[in-house]
Scaffold this active site. Structure first.
Site, PDB file in Angstrom:
ATOM      1  N   ASP A  10       0.859  -1.179   0.000  1.00 16.81           N
ATOM      2  CA  ASP A  10       0.000   0.000   0.000  1.00 16.81           C
ATOM      3  C   ASP A  10       0.902   1.238   0.000  1.00 16.81           C
ATOM      4  O   ASP A  10       1.706   1.426   0.923  1.00 16.81           O
ATOM      5  CB  ASP A  10      -0.853  -0.052   1.282  1.00 16.81           C
ATOM      6  CG  ASP A  10      -1.783   1.135   1.425  1.00 16.81           C
ATOM      7  OD1 ASP A  10      -1.535   2.193   0.811  1.00 16.81           O
ATOM      8  OD2 ASP A  10      -2.750   1.004   2.184  1.00 16.81           O
ATOM      9  N   ILE A  11       0.771   2.062  -1.010  1.00 22.18           N
ATOM     10  CA  ILE A  11       1.683   3.196  -1.194  1.00 22.18           C
ATOM     11  C   ILE A  11       1.576   4.225  -0.063  1.00 22.18           C
ATOM     12  O   ILE A  11       2.540   4.947   0.203  1.00 22.18           O
ATOM     13  CB  ILE A  11       1.449   3.847  -2.580  1.00 22.18           C
ATOM     14  CG1 ILE A  11       2.680   4.656  -3.015  1.00 22.18           C
ATOM     15  CG2 ILE A  11       0.190   4.698  -2.594  1.00 22.18           C
ATOM     16  CD1 ILE A  11       2.658   5.055  -4.478  1.00 22.18           C
ATOM     17  N   ASN A  24      -7.491  12.074 -10.545  1.00 18.71           N
ATOM     18  CA  ASN A  24      -8.288  12.407 -11.731  1.00 18.71           C
ATOM     19  C   ASN A  24      -8.211  13.911 -11.928  1.00 18.71           C
ATOM     20  O   ASN A  24      -7.678  14.630 -11.082  1.00 18.71           O
ATOM     21  CB  ASN A  24      -9.724  11.889 -11.593  1.00 18.71           C
ATOM     22  CG  ASN A  24     -10.410  12.467 -10.378  1.00 18.71           C
ATOM     23  OD1 ASN A  24     -10.511  13.682 -10.234  1.00 18.71           O
ATOM     24  ND2 ASN A  24     -10.850  11.607  -9.468  1.00 18.71           N
ATOM     25  N   VAL A  33      -6.348   4.344  -5.395  1.00 18.50           N
ATOM     26  CA  VAL A  33      -5.193   4.873  -4.668  1.00 18.50           C
ATOM     27  C   VAL A  33      -5.436   6.331  -4.248  1.00 18.50           C
ATOM     28  O   VAL A  33      -5.006   6.774  -3.182  1.00 18.50           O
ATOM     29  CB  VAL A  33      -3.905   4.669  -5.503  1.00 18.50           C
ATOM     30  CG1 VAL A  33      -3.851   5.552  -6.719  1.00 18.50           C
ATOM     31  CG2 VAL A  33      -2.680   4.842  -4.648  1.00 18.50           C
ATOM     32  N   ASP A  34      -6.147   7.065  -5.080  1.00 17.10           N
ATOM     33  CA  ASP A  34      -6.500   8.460  -4.784  1.00 17.10           C
ATOM     34  C   ASP A  34      -7.302   8.541  -3.478  1.00 17.10           C
ATOM     35  O   ASP A  34      -6.982   9.346  -2.579  1.00 17.10           O
ATOM     36  CB  ASP A  34      -7.342   8.968  -5.971  1.00 17.10           C
ATOM     37  CG  ASP A  34      -7.489  10.467  -6.018  1.00 17.10           C
ATOM     38  OD1 ASP A  34      -6.824  11.155  -5.233  1.00 17.10           O
ATOM     39  OD2 ASP A  34      -8.272  10.946  -6.856  1.00 17.10           O
ATOM     40  N   SER A 122      -3.147   4.325 -13.903  1.00 19.96           N
ATOM     41  CA  SER A 122      -4.149   4.000 -14.939  1.00 19.96           C
ATOM     42  C   SER A 122      -4.628   2.550 -14.954  1.00 19.96           C
ATOM     43  O   SER A 122      -5.510   2.209 -15.741  1.00 19.96           O
ATOM     44  CB  SER A 122      -3.659   4.351 -16.363  1.00 19.96           C
ATOM     45  OG  SER A 122      -3.728   5.729 -16.597  1.00 19.96           O
ATOM     46  N   GLY A 124      -6.233   0.779 -12.726  1.00 15.11           N
ATOM     47  CA  GLY A 124      -7.444   0.454 -11.968  1.00 15.11           C
ATOM     48  C   GLY A 124      -8.660   0.916 -12.748  1.00 15.11           C
ATOM     49  O   GLY A 124      -8.988   0.365 -13.808  1.00 15.11           O
ATOM     50  N   TYR A 126      -9.087   3.278 -14.649  1.00 18.41           N
ATOM     51  CA  TYR A 126      -8.829   3.776 -16.007  1.00 18.41           C
ATOM     52  C   TYR A 126      -8.526   2.672 -17.018  1.00 18.41           C
ATOM     53  O   TYR A 126      -8.304   2.943 -18.198  1.00 18.41           O
ATOM     54  CB  TYR A 126      -7.722   4.836 -15.997  1.00 18.41           C
ATOM     55  CG  TYR A 126      -8.183   6.193 -15.491  1.00 18.41           C
ATOM     56  CD1 TYR A 126      -9.480   6.382 -14.990  1.00 18.41           C
ATOM     57  CD2 TYR A 126      -7.350   7.297 -15.511  1.00 18.41           C
ATOM     58  CE1 TYR A 126      -9.901   7.608 -14.527  1.00 18.41           C
ATOM     59  CE2 TYR A 126      -7.777   8.538 -15.054  1.00 18.41           C
ATOM     60  CZ  TYR A 126      -9.058   8.687 -14.558  1.00 18.41           C
ATOM     61  OH  TYR A 126      -9.471   9.919 -14.113  1.00 18.41           O
TER      62      TYR A 126
HETATM   63  P1  ADP Z   1      -6.501   4.864 -12.151  1.00 19.06           P
HETATM   64  O1  ADP Z   1      -7.763   5.673 -12.095  1.00 19.06           O
HETATM   65  O2  ADP Z   1      -5.298   5.676 -12.595  1.00 19.06           O
HETATM   66  O3  ADP Z   1      -6.666   3.583 -12.887  1.00 19.06           O
HETATM   67  P2  ADP Z   1      -6.706   3.495  -9.559  1.00 19.06           P
HETATM   68  O4  ADP Z   1      -6.429   4.062  -8.221  1.00 19.06           O
HETATM   69  O5  ADP Z   1      -8.090   3.053  -9.876  1.00 19.06           O
HETATM   70  O6  ADP Z   1      -6.158   4.588 -10.604  1.00 19.06           O
HETATM   71  O7  ADP Z   1      -5.736   2.282  -9.796  1.00 19.06           O
HETATM   72  C1  ADP Z   1      -4.354   2.396 -10.052  1.00 19.06           C
HETATM   73  C2  ADP Z   1      -3.627   1.241  -9.403  1.00 19.06           C
HETATM   74  O8  ADP Z   1      -3.452   1.518  -8.012  1.00 19.06           O
HETATM   75  C3  ADP Z   1      -4.379  -0.104  -9.455  1.00 19.06           C
HETATM   76  O9  ADP Z   1      -3.433  -1.093  -9.845  1.00 19.06           O
HETATM   77  C4  ADP Z   1      -4.852  -0.320  -8.040  1.00 19.06           C
HETATM   78  O10 ADP Z   1      -4.907  -1.700  -7.709  1.00 19.06           O
HETATM   79  C5  ADP Z   1      -3.744   0.356  -7.266  1.00 19.06           C
HETATM   80  N1  ADP Z   1      -4.030   0.767  -5.889  1.00 19.06           N
HETATM   81  C6  ADP Z   1      -5.225   0.989  -5.272  1.00 19.06           C
HETATM   82  N2  ADP Z   1      -5.033   1.355  -3.992  1.00 19.06           N
HETATM   83  C7  ADP Z   1      -3.688   1.380  -3.783  1.00 19.06           C
HETATM   84  C8  ADP Z   1      -2.845   1.662  -2.664  1.00 19.06           C
HETATM   85  N3  ADP Z   1      -3.360   2.022  -1.477  1.00 19.06           N
HETATM   86  N4  ADP Z   1      -1.492   1.574  -2.829  1.00 19.06           N
HETATM   87  C9  ADP Z   1      -0.957   1.227  -4.015  1.00 19.06           C
HETATM   88  N5  ADP Z   1      -1.695   0.945  -5.100  1.00 19.06           N
HETATM   89  C10 ADP Z   1      -3.041   1.017  -4.992  1.00 19.06           C
END
Ligand code: ADP
Length: 171
Positions: A10-11, A24, A33-34, A122, A124, A126
């Site tokens: 988890d970042i 976005n 992740v946002d 992108s 997830g 996107y």
């Molecule tokens: P996007 O809209 O750019 O696709 P998302 O957040 O939906 O962004 O997804 C981007 C990537 O981040 C996906 O691979 C998702 O599994 C991952 N992700 C979601 N939550 C976290 C987190 N807490 N830490 C790291 N990666 C995450």
């Protein structure tokens, strides 16, 4: 040379100078992740994003650009927000995805950030296929001219980790 590390996790827990948010265009939060970054980082990140919208990006942050804010309560010092391409909406999603990575590294250089963590932008909501995205992301960072010492890709789940591991080995 920038060192590339891969981590599954988890970042929001990363102790680096800057973490990248797959935001976005509104910069006002979202899912994935946002959502995690705003939830854990607290209100000061959203306040900073609102200021950016008002002062610099009234129409939103364009795809492929990047901008930094405080990281609020997160262990990192800064969040670098970038907007990845929606895979099916763009004619050339790869060049936009590469541009996101380069824009983030440019902002990191301006900040003096030596360590930067990226999510799989992108891949997830996107809809970017993770293996394709991994190849683009790794290539972009390997080719970048930057003062950043270490880029850490923090991958959420085994599949994303494997895709980046393969891209790193074959790239
Ligand atoms: P996007 O809209 O750019 O696709 P998302 O957040 O939906 O962004 O997804 C981007 C990537 O981040 C996906 O691979 C998702 O599994 C991952 N992700 C979601 N939550 C976290 C987190 N807490 N830490 C790291 N990666 C995450």
């Amino acid at each position: 040379m920038t060192r590339i590390e891969l981590v599954e996790g988890d970042i929001t827990h990363e102790h680096v100078d800057a973490i990248v948010n797959a935001a976005n265009a509104t910069l006002l939060g979202g899912g994935g992740v946002d959502g995690a970054i705003h939830r854990r980082g607290g209100e000061t990140i959203l306040d900073a994003c609102r200021d950016l919208r008002r002062e610099r990006y009234p129409e939103g942050l364009p795809v492929g650009e990047a901008v930094a804010t405080t990281a609020g309560d997160l262990p990192a010092r800064w969040v670098i927000h970038t907007v990845g391409p929606v895979y099916r909406r763009e004619r050339d999603p790869a060049s936009l995805l590469a541009r996101c990575h380069l824009a983030c590294l440019r902002v990191a250089d301006e900040l003096g950030a030596a360590t930067v963590a990226f999510p799989a932008i992108s891949t997830g909501a996107y809809g970017y296929p993770v293996r394709e995205a991994a190849a683009v992301a790794i290539d972009a960072v390997q080719d970048a001219e930057t003062k950043v010492d270490e880029v850490r890709f923090v991958l959420f789940g085994r599949e994303a980790y494997r895709a980046f591991d393969e891209a790193l080995e074959t790239g």
